[in-house]
Write a protein that holds these residues in place. Structure first.
Motif, mmCIF file in Angstrom:
data_model
loop_
_atom_site.group_PDB
_atom_site.id
_atom_site.type_symbol
_atom_site.label_atom_id
_atom_site.label_comp_id
_atom_site.label_asym_id
_atom_site.label_seq_id
_atom_site.Cartn_x
_atom_site.Cartn_y
_atom_site.Cartn_z
ATOM 1 N N UNK A 1 21.102 -10.467 5.544
ATOM 2 C CA UNK A 1 19.962 -9.813 4.449
ATOM 3 C C UNK A 1 20.251 -8.332 4.646
ATOM 4 N N UNK A 2 19.325 -7.561 3.550
ATOM 5 C CA UNK A 2 19.280 -6.133 3.613
ATOM 6 C C UNK A 2 17.669 -5.882 3.884
ATOM 7 N N UNK B 1 9.762 -3.855 3.593
ATOM 8 C CA UNK B 1 10.307 -2.935 2.927
ATOM 9 C C UNK B 1 11.133 -3.604 1.850
ATOM 10 N N UNK B 2 11.819 -3.208 0.933
ATOM 11 C CA UNK B 2 12.370 -3.968 -0.229
ATOM 12 C C UNK B 2 13.792 -4.359 0.499
ATOM 13 N N UNK B 3 14.493 -5.320 -0.506
ATOM 14 C CA UNK B 3 15.829 -5.881 0.133
ATOM 15 C C UNK B 3 15.911 -7.362 -0.155
ATOM 16 N N UNK B 4 17.021 -8.057 0.451
ATOM 17 C CA UNK B 4 16.990 -9.454 0.057
ATOM 18 C C UNK B 4 18.357 -9.879 0.675
ATOM 19 N N UNK B 5 18.824 -11.153 0.148
ATOM 20 C CA UNK B 5 20.059 -11.746 0.667
ATOM 21 C C UNK B 5 21.190 -10.950 0.178
ATOM 22 N N UNK B 6 22.391 -10.822 1.030
ATOM 23 C CA UNK B 6 23.614 -10.257 0.470
ATOM 24 C C UNK B 6 24.399 -11.436 0.030
ATOM 25 N N UNK B 7 24.674 -11.010 -1.143
ATOM 26 C CA UNK B 7 25.539 -12.058 -1.900
ATOM 27 C C UNK B 7 27.171 -12.230 -1.541
ATOM 28 N N UNK C 1 21.859 5.200 3.902
ATOM 29 C CA UNK C 1 22.331 5.401 5.249
ATOM 30 C C UNK C 1 21.994 4.183 5.983
ATOM 31 N N UNK C 2 22.865 3.631 6.710
ATOM 32 C CA UNK C 2 22.836 2.542 7.510
ATOM 33 C C UNK C 2 21.974 2.829 8.830
ATOM 34 N N UNK C 3 20.658 2.228 8.996
ATOM 35 C CA UNK C 3 19.991 2.532 10.336
ATOM 36 C C UNK C 3 20.330 1.786 11.330
ATOM 37 N N UNK C 4 20.641 0.420 11.228
ATOM 38 C CA UNK C 4 20.721 -0.440 12.248
ATOM 39 C C UNK C 4 20.855 -1.799 11.681
ATOM 40 N N UNK C 5 20.887 -2.692 12.618
ATOM 41 C CA UNK C 5 20.963 -4.271 12.143
ATOM 42 C C UNK C 5 20.253 -5.092 13.431
ATOM 43 N N UNK C 6 19.358 -6.063 12.744
ATOM 44 C CA UNK C 6 18.847 -7.008 13.668
ATOM 45 C C UNK C 6 19.461 -8.244 13.534
ATOM 46 N N UNK C 7 19.676 -9.081 14.646
ATOM 47 C CA UNK C 7 20.319 -10.306 14.521
ATOM 48 C C UNK C 7 19.742 -11.468 15.293
ATOM 49 N N UNK D 1 21.045 -12.168 10.080
ATOM 50 C CA UNK D 1 21.352 -10.720 10.476
ATOM 51 C C UNK D 1 20.721 -9.960 9.424
ATOM 52 N N UNK D 2 20.009 -8.705 9.626
ATOM 53 C CA UNK D 2 19.269 -8.019 8.798
ATOM 54 C C UNK D 2 19.980 -6.495 9.004
ATOM 55 N N UNK D 3 20.602 -6.118 7.917
ATOM 56 C CA UNK D 3 21.034 -4.513 7.873
ATOM 57 C C UNK D 3 19.806 -3.600 7.624
#
Length: 141
Positions: free
Chosen positions: A4-5, A34-40, A67-73, A78-80
């Protein structure tokens, strides 16, 4: 693993952030995120968040300016986390789907915000302002 993002769009003064009032999934209903969703399939996180921001808020953003801030797994996900400084008129952001979008003052976030945003938003602002902080990675078990 489902990817996800999570995107934070700040207005150019970094004093306002665009968030969404969630109605689904059930665990987010009634909260602000925040906005976002599934990475296709075939997408990277910057392409995904660019698409999601357009679909949810009608904003056209430039993929290369995220800008990539980080990742939660977690064990199965996982969420970028990405950030963008929007230079246009805040009124350009309009609700496109069933979940309303709204600009909030970063110093006056709503009480019904998703819990991890209380540290993710300040961390993201710090990265945007100082450009010295590297990306983070958080693992949930």
């Amino acid at each position: 693993m489902q990817r996800y993002t999570l995107g934070f769009v700040f207005h150019e003064g970094l004093d306002q952030i665009l968030l969404i009032h969630k109605t689904h999934p059930e665990w987010q209903a009634g909260k602000v995120n925040g906005l976002g969703g599934k990475i296709e399939d075939g997408e990277d996180s910057a392409s995904c968040i660019t698409r999601e921001i357009k679909e949810e808020a009608g904003l056209v953003t430039e993929k290369d300016r995220w800008s990539l801030v980080g990742c939660m797994r977690g064990p199965t996900w996982s969420v970028d986390v990405l950030a963008y400084i929007y230079p246009g008129n805040p009124d350009d952001a309009t609700t496109q789907e069933s979940e309303p979008v709204e600009w909030f003052d970063v110093d006056a976030l709503p009480n019904n915000i998703i819990g991890n945003l209380t540290w993710l938003i300040p961390l993201t602002l710090d990265k945007l302002k100082n450009k010295e902080i590297r990306t983070f990675e958080v693992t949930a078990e």
